[in-house]
Design a protein around this motif. Structure first.
Motif, short mmCIF file in Angstrom:
data_model
loop_
_atom_site.label_atom_id
_atom_site.label_comp_id
_atom_site.label_asym_id
_atom_site.label_seq_id
_atom_site.Cartn_x
_atom_site.Cartn_y
_atom_site.Cartn_z
N GLY A 29 41.29 57.77 36.40
CA GLY A 29 41.68 57.36 37.62
C GLY A 29 42.88 56.40 37.74
O GLY A 29 43.26 55.90 36.81
N TRP A 30 43.24 56.44 38.93
CA TRP A 30 44.51 55.66 39.21
C TRP A 30 44.39 54.74 40.36
O TRP A 30 43.22 54.87 41.43
N TYR A 31 45.33 53.75 40.59
CA TYR A 31 45.43 53.08 41.62
C TYR A 31 47.06 52.96 41.87
O TYR A 31 47.62 52.27 40.78
N GLN B 177 39.72 51.53 29.18
CA GLN B 177 41.15 51.68 28.78
C GLN B 177 42.16 51.61 30.00
O GLN B 177 41.84 52.18 30.92
N ILE B 178 42.98 50.63 29.80
CA ILE B 178 43.86 50.29 31.01
C ILE B 178 45.41 50.52 30.73
O ILE B 178 45.75 50.02 29.85
N THR B 179 46.25 51.10 31.51
CA THR B 179 47.68 51.14 31.50
C THR B 179 48.12 50.60 32.86
O THR B 179 47.47 51.12 33.80
N ALA C 176 36.72 49.08 40.42
CA ALA C 176 37.35 48.44 39.43
C ALA C 176 38.84 48.41 39.45
O ALA C 176 39.89 47.59 39.29
N ARG C 177 39.20 49.57 39.72
CA ARG C 177 40.50 50.19 39.90
C ARG C 177 41.48 48.92 40.91
O ARG C 177 42.44 48.45 40.43
N LYS C 178 41.07 49.10 41.97
CA LYS C 178 41.69 48.29 42.90
C LYS C 178 41.68 46.60 42.78
O LYS C 178 42.48 45.84 42.72
N ALA C 179 40.15 46.17 42.33
CA ALA C 179 40.32 44.94 42.06
C ALA C 179 41.06 44.37 41.03
O ALA C 179 41.63 43.41 41.10
N LEU C 180 40.95 45.05 40.08
CA LEU C 180 41.96 44.72 38.87
C LEU C 180 43.31 44.97 39.02
O LEU C 180 44.23 43.69 38.84
N SER C 181 43.84 45.60 39.85
CA SER C 181 45.39 45.82 40.28
C SER C 181 45.66 44.65 41.15
O SER C 181 46.66 44.04 40.63
N LEU D 138 48.37 51.74 38.37
CA LEU D 138 47.09 51.50 37.50
C LEU D 138 46.47 52.59 36.86
O LEU D 138 45.87 53.47 37.97
N TYR D 139 46.40 53.09 35.64
CA TYR D 139 45.72 54.32 35.19
C TYR D 139 44.51 53.60 34.36
O TYR D 139 44.67 52.65 33.55
N MET D 140 43.19 54.26 34.56
CA MET D 140 42.16 53.69 33.78
C MET D 140 41.20 54.66 33.47
O MET D 140 41.22 55.86 34.00
#
Length: 281
Positions: free
Chosen positions: A230-232, A41-43, A262-267, A249-251
């Motif tokens: 988690g966050w980025y 789940q992504i915000t 995944a946090r950093k890559a997606l951001s 980014l919150y995941m």
């Protein structure tokens, strides 16, 4: 703000107005990212400094608060510098294995003495716990208020308030805090912000510099093998120091492994796709 929303609609700009820095905003189409996101789940929220325009994923999630975990190392490092809890980013604290015993999930990089630079880079929790006695509760209160940092809640003397859901912050508030740093340093001296950025720099690309911090913790604090959140969080500047963007980014994912990289890559992919992390600035 109401009038600005009406103007945006009249100009046929797909916009949703938020409080604060985002004067106009638009939703990001998730279809191209379905494979990357999977069951997570992504915000996400990113603010462009050039036009105060924002892009987002999951509008309801933007105002939902969560523990900041190690993303709090951004304000915590700045507070430590401003209050004199450390004299510089190079201040070394010896690891006390009795006071801060290693836990099963600790990486090897935590099990050693650190400076503020290395503690930030390796996200060494014990170092930041060791800073707490050197920062008066009144100073925490002052700076959390100046930063408008989430619910600004902490127990004086606690060295886990950013980890245990006492202090909480939303993705929108994360971005507002970072935007405040970019606009006017949010009360932080130029010298201390520059010193902090020497540790926070993640990478450079096409004349742009990315400064950011991760953060993560188990949704059930007693189950490190289960779901994680988690966050980025960070910002982008040009080589000349011009502010480009602030983002968060919150995941939520099934476990830490699904969250870790995944946090950093997606951001970065999202930032590039909206034109804020490329060579066109």
């Amino acid at each position: 703000m109401k009038h600005k929303c009406i103007v945006a609609l009249l100009l046929l700009v797909p916009a949703i107005c938020f409080a604060g820095s985002c004067k106009t905003s638009e939703s990001i189409n998730l279809e191209p990212y379905a494979a990357d996101i999977g069951a997570s789940q992504i915000t996400f929220l990113v603010w462009s400094a050039s036009n105060n325009h924002c892009h987002f994923i999951n509008k309801p999630g933007l105002t939902q608060r969560h523990a900041p975990y190690s993303s709090f190392k951004i304000p915590h490092s700045l507070i430590a510098l401003e209050t004199g809890a450390v004299k510089s980013m190079d201040e070394r604290i010896e690891w006390d294995a009795v006071k801060y015993p290693a836990k099963s999930f600790w990486p090897e990089t935590w099990k050693q003495s650190h400076t503020l630079v290395s503690a930030f880079k390796h996200s060494a929790v014990w170092y930041y716990k060791a800073l707490v006695p050197g920062i008066k509760p009144a100073e925490y209160k002052k700076w959390l208020s100046a930063f408008h940092y989430g619910n600004q809640t902490f127990t004086p003397g606690s060295d886990e308030f950013w980890l245990n859901n006492e202090l909480q912050i939303s993705p929108q508030e994360q971005v507002e805090f970072i935007a405040c740093l970019l606009k006017n340093r949010c009360g932080i001296t130029a010298r201390h912000l520059a010193a902090f950025e020497s540790a926070a720099l993640q990478e450079t690309k096409h004349g742009l510099s990315l400064y950011a911090k991760t953060g993560a913790g188990p949704i059930d604090p007693n189950n490190f093998d289960g779901a994680f959140e988690g966050w980025y969080v960070g910002y982008i500047k040009s080589d000349g120091g011009k502010s480009i963007a602030a983002f968060a980014l919150y995941m939520e994912a099934k476990n830490f492994s699904a969250l870790k990289d995944a946090r950093k890559a997606l951001s970065l992919r999202l930032l590039e796709d909206v034109g804020l992390w490329d060579n066109k600035q």
